[in-house]
Design a protein around this motif. Structure first.
Motif, PDB file in Angstrom:
ATOM      1  N   GLY A 121       0.715  -1.131  -0.110  1.00 60.73           N
ATOM      2  CA  GLY A 121      -0.201   0.231   0.011  1.00 60.73           C
ATOM      3  C   GLY A 121       0.937   1.253  -0.020  1.00 60.73           C
ATOM      4  O   GLY A 121       1.981   1.105   0.234  1.00 60.73           O
ATOM      5  N   ARG A 122       0.186   2.388  -0.227  1.00 61.05           N
ATOM      6  CA  ARG A 122       0.839   3.648  -0.242  1.00 61.05           C
ATOM      7  C   ARG A 122       1.484   4.336   1.253  1.00 61.05           C
ATOM      8  O   ARG A 122       0.256   4.013   2.034  1.00 61.05           O
ATOM      9  N   VAL A 123       2.315   4.425   1.337  1.00 60.17           N
ATOM     10  CA  VAL A 123       2.672   4.928   2.894  1.00 60.17           C
ATOM     11  C   VAL A 123       2.399   6.452   2.900  1.00 60.17           C
ATOM     12  O   VAL A 123       3.105   7.042   2.123  1.00 60.17           O
ATOM     13  N   MET A 124       1.518   6.658   3.872  1.00 57.02           N
ATOM     14  CA  MET A 124       1.176   8.073   3.964  1.00 57.02           C
ATOM     15  C   MET A 124       2.169   9.003   5.252  1.00 57.02           C
ATOM     16  O   MET A 124       2.372   8.113   6.269  1.00 57.02           O
ATOM     17  N   GLU A 125       2.217  10.103   5.180  1.00 58.72           N
ATOM     18  CA  GLU A 125       2.894  10.950   6.329  1.00 58.72           C
ATOM     19  C   GLU A 125       1.487  11.142   7.213  1.00 58.72           C
ATOM     20  O   GLU A 125       0.650  11.062   6.913  1.00 58.72           O
ATOM     21  N   ALA A 126       2.199  11.235   8.589  1.00 55.81           N
ATOM     22  CA  ALA A 126       1.273  11.476   9.628  1.00 55.81           C
ATOM     23  C   ALA A 126       0.383  12.340   9.386  1.00 55.81           C
ATOM     24  O   ALA A 126      -0.892  12.056   9.604  1.00 55.81           O
ATOM     25  N   LEU A 149     -22.765   9.185  14.355  1.00 56.59           N
ATOM     26  CA  LEU A 149     -21.310   8.820  14.758  1.00 56.59           C
ATOM     27  C   LEU A 149     -20.446  10.225  14.940  1.00 56.59           C
ATOM     28  O   LEU A 149     -20.570  11.294  13.931  1.00 56.59           O
ATOM     29  N   PHE A 150     -20.124  10.453  16.038  1.00 53.49           N
ATOM     30  CA  PHE A 150     -19.111  11.595  16.349  1.00 53.49           C
ATOM     31  C   PHE A 150     -17.944  11.030  16.769  1.00 53.49           C
ATOM     32  O   PHE A 150     -17.902  10.252  17.548  1.00 53.49           O
ATOM     33  N   VAL A 151     -16.979  11.697  16.075  1.00 54.64           N
ATOM     34  CA  VAL A 151     -15.452  11.160  16.255  1.00 54.64           C
ATOM     35  C   VAL A 151     -14.937  12.093  16.834  1.00 54.64           C
ATOM     36  O   VAL A 151     -14.615  13.252  16.245  1.00 54.64           O
ATOM     37  N   VAL A 152     -14.042  11.928  18.233  1.00 52.67           N
ATOM     38  CA  VAL A 152     -13.444  12.901  18.780  1.00 52.67           C
ATOM     39  C   VAL A 152     -11.923  12.424  18.305  1.00 52.67           C
ATOM     40  O   VAL A 152     -11.320  11.483  18.990  1.00 52.67           O
ATOM     41  N   LEU A 153     -11.233  13.166  17.504  1.00 52.81           N
ATOM     42  CA  LEU A 153      -9.638  13.060  17.104  1.00 52.81           C
ATOM     43  C   LEU A 153      -8.807  13.796  18.005  1.00 52.81           C
ATOM     44  O   LEU A 153      -8.957  14.931  18.144  1.00 52.81           O
ATOM     45  N   VAL A 154      -8.158  13.149  18.764  1.00 53.13           N
ATOM     46  CA  VAL A 154      -7.241  13.451  19.652  1.00 53.13           C
ATOM     47  C   VAL A 154      -5.776  13.677  19.017  1.00 53.13           C
ATOM     48  O   VAL A 154      -5.302  12.608  18.718  1.00 53.13           O
ATOM     49  N   GLU A 155      -5.234  14.865  18.842  1.00 53.08           N
ATOM     50  CA  GLU A 155      -3.945  15.067  18.095  1.00 53.08           C
ATOM     51  C   GLU A 155      -2.993  15.644  19.100  1.00 53.08           C
ATOM     52  O   GLU A 155      -3.230  16.834  19.895  1.00 53.08           O
ATOM     53  N   GLY A 156      -1.702  15.049  19.141  1.00 53.44           N
ATOM     54  CA  GLY A 156      -0.580  15.606  19.905  1.00 53.44           C
ATOM     55  C   GLY A 156      -0.092  14.808  21.047  1.00 53.44           C
ATOM     56  O   GLY A 156      -1.003  13.937  21.516  1.00 53.44           O
ATOM     57  N   PRO A 157       0.928  15.152  21.650  1.00 48.54           N
ATOM     58  CA  PRO A 157       1.274  14.463  22.611  1.00 48.54           C
ATOM     59  C   PRO A 157       0.521  14.328  23.860  1.00 48.54           C
ATOM     60  O   PRO A 157       0.037  15.735  24.206  1.00 48.54           O
ATOM     61  N   PRO A 158       0.515  13.768  24.929  1.00 49.21           N
ATOM     62  CA  PRO A 158      -0.194  14.037  26.266  1.00 49.21           C
ATOM     63  C   PRO A 158       0.027  15.248  26.895  1.00 49.21           C
ATOM     64  O   PRO A 158       1.496  15.619  26.792  1.00 49.21           O
ATOM     65  N   ALA A 200      -4.789  10.029  17.418  1.00 45.39           N
ATOM     66  CA  ALA A 200      -4.437  10.111  16.149  1.00 45.39           C
ATOM     67  C   ALA A 200      -3.023   9.259  15.833  1.00 45.39           C
ATOM     68  O   ALA A 200      -2.633   9.019  14.721  1.00 45.39           O
ATOM     69  N   SER A 201      -2.312   8.886  17.007  1.00 44.53           N
ATOM     70  CA  SER A 201      -1.403   8.080  16.830  1.00 44.53           C
ATOM     71  C   SER A 201      -1.591   6.497  16.601  1.00 44.53           C
ATOM     72  O   SER A 201      -0.801   5.719  16.272  1.00 44.53           O
ATOM     73  N   ALA A 202      -2.864   6.467  16.765  1.00 46.36           N
ATOM     74  CA  ALA A 202      -3.647   4.995  16.326  1.00 46.36           C
ATOM     75  C   ALA A 202      -4.131   4.809  14.903  1.00 46.36           C
ATOM     76  O   ALA A 202      -4.811   3.942  14.790  1.00 46.36           O
ATOM     77  N   VAL A 203      -3.924   5.771  14.013  1.00 46.90           N
ATOM     78  CA  VAL A 203      -4.405   5.829  12.760  1.00 46.90           C
ATOM     79  C   VAL A 203      -3.255   5.273  11.960  1.00 46.90           C
ATOM     80  O   VAL A 203      -2.309   5.516  11.990  1.00 46.90           O
ATOM     81  N   VAL A 204      -3.816   3.938  11.204  1.00 47.14           N
ATOM     82  CA  VAL A 204      -2.996   3.346  10.258  1.00 47.14           C
ATOM     83  C   VAL A 204      -3.337   3.759   8.983  1.00 47.14           C
ATOM     84  O   VAL A 204      -4.667   4.024   8.614  1.00 47.14           O
ATOM     85  N   ASP A 205      -2.452   3.349   7.782  1.00 48.61           N
ATOM     86  CA  ASP A 205      -2.736   3.643   6.355  1.00 48.61           C
ATOM     87  C   ASP A 205      -3.876   2.788   6.037  1.00 48.61           C
ATOM     88  O   ASP A 205      -4.772   3.766   5.457  1.00 48.61           O
ATOM     89  N   ASP A 206      -3.870   1.723   5.969  1.00 48.03           N
ATOM     90  CA  ASP A 206      -4.846   0.800   5.302  1.00 48.03           C
ATOM     91  C   ASP A 206      -5.268  -0.370   5.975  1.00 48.03           C
ATOM     92  O   ASP A 206      -4.852  -0.780   7.060  1.00 48.03           O
ATOM     93  N   VAL A 207      -6.067  -1.454   5.356  1.00 46.09           N
ATOM     94  CA  VAL A 207      -6.671  -2.411   6.044  1.00 46.09           C
ATOM     95  C   VAL A 207      -5.617  -3.413   6.265  1.00 46.09           C
ATOM     96  O   VAL A 207      -5.773  -4.018   7.473  1.00 46.09           O
ATOM     97  N   PRO A 208      -4.829  -3.582   5.418  1.00 42.01           N
ATOM     98  CA  PRO A 208      -3.738  -4.753   5.910  1.00 42.01           C
ATOM     99  C   PRO A 208      -3.000  -4.435   7.167  1.00 42.01           C
ATOM    100  O   PRO A 208      -2.644  -5.269   7.796  1.00 42.01           O
ATOM    101  N   GLN A 209      -2.619  -3.075   7.179  1.00 37.79           N
ATOM    102  CA  GLN A 209      -1.709  -2.673   8.567  1.00 37.79           C
ATOM    103  C   GLN A 209      -2.727  -2.911   9.685  1.00 37.79           C
ATOM    104  O   GLN A 209      -2.301  -3.463  10.914  1.00 37.79           O
ATOM    105  N   ALA A 210      -4.213  -2.693   9.425  1.00 39.36           N
ATOM    106  CA  ALA A 210      -5.033  -2.993  10.605  1.00 39.36           C
ATOM    107  C   ALA A 210      -5.126  -4.103  10.957  1.00 39.36           C
ATOM    108  O   ALA A 210      -5.107  -4.666  12.240  1.00 39.36           O
TER     109      ALA A 210
END
Length: 204
Positions: A30-35, A194-203, A148-158
């Motif tokens: 698959g295509r590797v995405m930047e963060a 569906l509401f998605v709260v996307l948490v971005e950044g370090p703790p 955000a740190s738990a987002v992967v590129d594609d289904v095979p990675q998941a």
């Protein structure tokens, strides 16, 4: 050997009287995405599906959820981690609520295992913070916290990241299906919203 040649080789092998020797499948890359691209792609896919996305920092997560509860006027909300929200409308699920009780709540708040950017899918394995499956299927509104740190590129990675021995729920937008007239019907198999709260950044 390209895809066409592999298909033809399988057909020849199936029609032959001799032993079947199939070519080795080509590796799927698959295509590797930047963060940043990974997260933005997830948001685009989720919004295409009709989900509402709220982006926040770790230190504003509770404030974001409390603001959402107030904005929507929810009076009864079930949260797997009640202490992360700190709002009088938020209930816990210990002891477990019955299915009939879950039908009366305004929303449920859970965390997630990971999310897939390419397909806009959220994956839960119902581990800590994610609750049992009934919580994400019965209430009409699901608020899901995604790191955000738990987002992967594609289904095979998941798939590679999921424990195959655990039950999983894969969510791509609000629940929807089509009836025999191809009219979209929402909420048949799960939450209509569906509401998605996307948490971005370090703790913080």
């Amino acid at each position: 050997m390209n895809g066409r040649d592999r298909i033809l080789a399988r057909l020849r092998a199936g029609l032959s009287d001799g032993p079947v020797v199939l070519p080795e499948p080509a590796p799927v890359e698959g295509r590797v995405m930047e963060a940043t691209e990974r997260v933005d792609t997830l948001v685009d896919r989720l919004e295409d599906y009709g989900a509402t996305v709220l982006r926040c920092r770790p230190d504003t997560l509770s404030h974001t959820i409390i603001g959402l509860i107030g904005e929507r006027g929810w009076k009864r909300v079930v949260s797997v981690r009640r202490n992360r929200v700190g709002h009088p409308s938020v209930l816990g699920d210990d002891p477990q609520l019955t299915n009939e009780e879950l039908e009366t709540v305004d929303a449920v708040i859970t965390e997630s295992l990971l999310a897939i950017a390419e397909t806009g899918t959220i994956v839960l394995d119902h581990g800590p913070g994610q609750g049992r499956r009934a919580l994400t299927l019965i209430p009409d509104v699901h608020v899901c916290v995604v790191e955000a740190s738990a987002v992967v590129d594609d289904v095979p990675q998941a798939v590679a990241s999921v424990d195959a021995t655990r039950p999983t729920t894969w969510i791509s937008g609000p629940s929807a299906t089509s009836d025999i007239e191809l009219e979209r019907v929402e909420g048949v198999h799960g939450p209509r919203n569906l509401f998605v709260v996307l948490v971005e950044g370090p703790p913080g």
